[in-house]
Enzyme design. Structure first.
Site, short mmCIF file in Angstrom:
data_model
loop_
_atom_site.label_atom_id
_atom_site.label_comp_id
_atom_site.label_asym_id
_atom_site.label_seq_id
_atom_site.Cartn_x
_atom_site.Cartn_y
_atom_site.Cartn_z
N TYR A 88 35.83 9.82 59.37
CA TYR A 88 36.10 9.80 60.81
C TYR A 88 35.75 11.13 61.42
CZ TYR A 88 38.83 5.49 60.50
OH TYR A 88 39.22 4.20 60.31
N TYR A 96 36.79 4.64 52.59
CA TYR A 96 37.23 6.04 52.51
C TYR A 96 38.52 6.16 51.70
CZ TYR A 96 40.18 4.89 56.62
OH TYR A 96 41.06 4.31 57.49
N ARG A 99 40.44 2.74 51.18
CA ARG A 99 40.48 1.64 52.16
C ARG A 99 39.18 0.84 52.10
NH1 ARG A 99 42.92 0.89 56.57
NH2 ARG A 99 42.88 -1.18 55.68
N HIS A 158 36.31 -1.07 57.25
CA HIS A 158 37.00 -1.79 58.34
C HIS A 158 36.67 -1.15 59.68
CE1 HIS A 158 39.65 1.50 57.19
NE2 HIS A 158 39.97 1.57 58.47
N HIS A 211 38.67 -0.67 63.38
CA HIS A 211 39.93 -0.84 64.13
C HIS A 211 39.62 -1.46 65.49
CE1 HIS A 211 42.38 1.68 61.38
NE2 HIS A 211 41.24 2.29 61.15
FE LIG Z 1 40.72 3.32 59.38
#
Ligand SMILES: [Fe+2]
Length: 231
Positions: free
Chosen positions: A102, A141, A151, A154, A156
């Site tokens: 991110y 990640y 994870r 995905h 969000h």
């Molecule tokens: Fe996330």
């Protein structure tokens, strides 16, 4: 008249899911108090009235260069419990880059930041409830929930209805991710069919030749087929 349809048990994430460690801290330990809604809450101010810009729904065109990664199209419809389209709903998305990172100061794991990718977009559903984003496929990640925790890829999603109190937040996943069984966030939804409702499907009709893979993901706001949402 269609009676109110209660959500099926296990069709939404559990508030307290021990394997998802942060739910231990944030889940209320006392019974919830229902606060009645008033007119000001359902007609009050709404975030995001600024006009949608040209590149808001194309995360690959928000910088001078193109981001690295697999270009994808994510498209679908927002529907109510009777399959009617929900128009004029503001959808916001945020996601990691192709390397699984991110663009955020607390994400400092050793994957590269992509100078050509912010990872945030928004769109408004049209008269048929349709939305469409162009982006790149996010990477998986690591996170610190448990040892060797990763994870699944995905995106969000946040949806706004007519007021702040009608905001819904959830995550969309990609088909056949081997990390699904190890992800306590997805597994906090007990019902396998409800988990499936968070997984987009590959769609050749949405795919554009020589350009981008297409995924379809419809969002159902209420009823027995409702998309699972985070609280
Ligand atoms: Fe996330």
């Amino acid at each position: 008249m269609t009676p109110y349809r209660r959500l099926a048990p296990g069709s939404q994430p559990e508030r307290l899911h021990e394997a998802y460690r942060s739910t231990l801290q944030r889940n209320p330990r006392k019974p919830l108090i229902q606060i009645p809604q008033t007119l000001s809450e359902v007609t009050g101010p709404l975030y995001g009235h600024n006009p949608i810009g040209d590149t808001d729904n194309d995360l690959t065109r928000q910088h001078p260069g193109e981001p690295l990664g697999q270009r994808i199209i994510v498209a679908g419809r927002v529907l109510d419990e009777d399959g009617r389209s929900v128009s004029n709903s503001l959808i916001e998305i945020w996601q990691a880059n192709a390397g699984g990172r991110y663009r955020h100061h607390v994400d400092n794991h050793p994957a590269p930041v992509d100078p050509n990718f912010t990872g945030a977009g928004r769109a408004i559903t049209d008269a048929d409830g349709r939305y469409r984003f162009v982006t790149i496929k996010p990477g998986a990640y690591p996170w610190r929930n448990h040892s060797n925790a990763w994870r699944p890829a995905h995106i969000h999603f946040s949806l706004f209805g007519p007021a702040f109190v009608t905001r819904l937040v959830t995550q969309m996943y990609f088909p056949d991710d081997p990390l699904f069984p190890y992800d306590p966030i997805l597994q906090s939804i007990r019902e396998p069919q409800a988990q499936q409702r968070l997984i987009a499907r590959f769609d050749l009709d949405t795919t554009e030749e020589l350009w981008a893979l297409g995924y379809r993901w419809d969002i159902v706001l209420r009823g027995r087929a409702a998309t699972p949402f985070e609280e």
